[in-house]
Design a protein around this motif. Structure first.
Motif, short mmCIF file in Angstrom:
data_model
loop_
_atom_site.label_atom_id
_atom_site.label_comp_id
_atom_site.label_asym_id
_atom_site.label_seq_id
_atom_site.Cartn_x
_atom_site.Cartn_y
_atom_site.Cartn_z
N MET A 1 62.63 33.48 -39.59
CA MET A 1 62.07 34.13 -38.41
C MET A 1 62.72 35.50 -38.29
O MET A 1 63.93 35.62 -38.40
N LYS A 85 57.50 26.16 -33.22
CA LYS A 85 57.93 26.38 -34.60
C LYS A 85 59.45 26.42 -34.70
O LYS A 85 60.05 25.86 -35.62
N TRP A 86 60.09 27.09 -33.76
CA TRP A 86 61.55 27.19 -33.76
C TRP A 86 62.18 25.81 -33.56
O TRP A 86 63.08 25.41 -34.30
N GLU A 88 60.78 22.88 -34.04
CA GLU A 88 60.41 22.00 -35.15
C GLU A 88 61.32 22.22 -36.36
O GLU A 88 61.71 21.27 -37.04
N ARG A 89 61.68 23.46 -36.63
CA ARG A 89 62.57 23.75 -37.76
C ARG A 89 63.90 23.02 -37.59
O ARG A 89 64.40 22.38 -38.51
N TYR A 90 64.47 23.07 -36.39
CA TYR A 90 65.76 22.42 -36.15
C TYR A 90 65.62 20.91 -36.04
O TYR A 90 66.52 20.16 -36.42
N ARG A 91 64.48 20.44 -35.58
CA ARG A 91 64.24 18.99 -35.52
C ARG A 91 64.22 18.42 -36.94
O ARG A 91 64.82 17.39 -37.22
N ARG A 92 63.53 19.13 -37.85
CA ARG A 92 63.47 18.68 -39.25
C ARG A 92 64.86 18.66 -39.88
O ARG A 92 65.21 17.72 -40.59
N GLN A 93 65.65 19.70 -39.62
CA GLN A 93 67.00 19.74 -40.17
C GLN A 93 67.85 18.58 -39.65
O GLN A 93 68.58 17.95 -40.41
#
Length: 120
Positions: A1, A85-86, A88-93
């Motif tokens: 980002m 999007k922000w 979701e990125r940290y949720r996936r990590q």
């Protein structure tokens, strides 16, 4: 980002840090409203609500338009895509880290089930 998106995201989260502004955003998900309509449930002046709206507007969460004598406030829903999007990125990590931890714990549990005489 990119830096611009990060800066915008900071403004969005800062704007939503206030419970009154979060409530206004929630009410705008149902329908556009005027400043007076947004001010009605609060024990604050229309000027105070206007200041809250200015913060939301500067963050890109709302916009105002003209409809004859009305000046409705409109929720800009695409900003929520940026937030999603922000998040979701940290949720996936986090999910990946928990999966690795689950695998490690399962491996440790299997090691505990091995009889002591069979261990190297």
């Amino acid at each position: 980002m990119g830096a611009a998106a990060e800066d915008r995201l900071s403004r969005v989260f800062a704007a939503l840090a206030d419970p009154t502004r979060r409530d206004m955003v929630s009410r705008l998900t149902v329908a556009d409203a005027t400043v007076g309509e947004l001010a009605a449930p609060y024990d604050v002046s229309v000027q105070a609500v206007s200041k809250h709206l200015k913060v939301l507007e500067d963050a890109g969460l709302v916009s105002r338009s003209r409809d004859a004598q009305r000046r409705p406030v409109h929720l800009e829903a695409e900003v929520f895509d940026l937030m999603t999007k922000w998040i979701e990125r940290y949720r996936r990590q986090a999910e990946e880290r928990f999966s690795r931890l689950d695998a490690l714990l399962a491996e440790m549990d299997n090691d505990d089930d091995t009889p002591r005489g069979d261990r190297p």
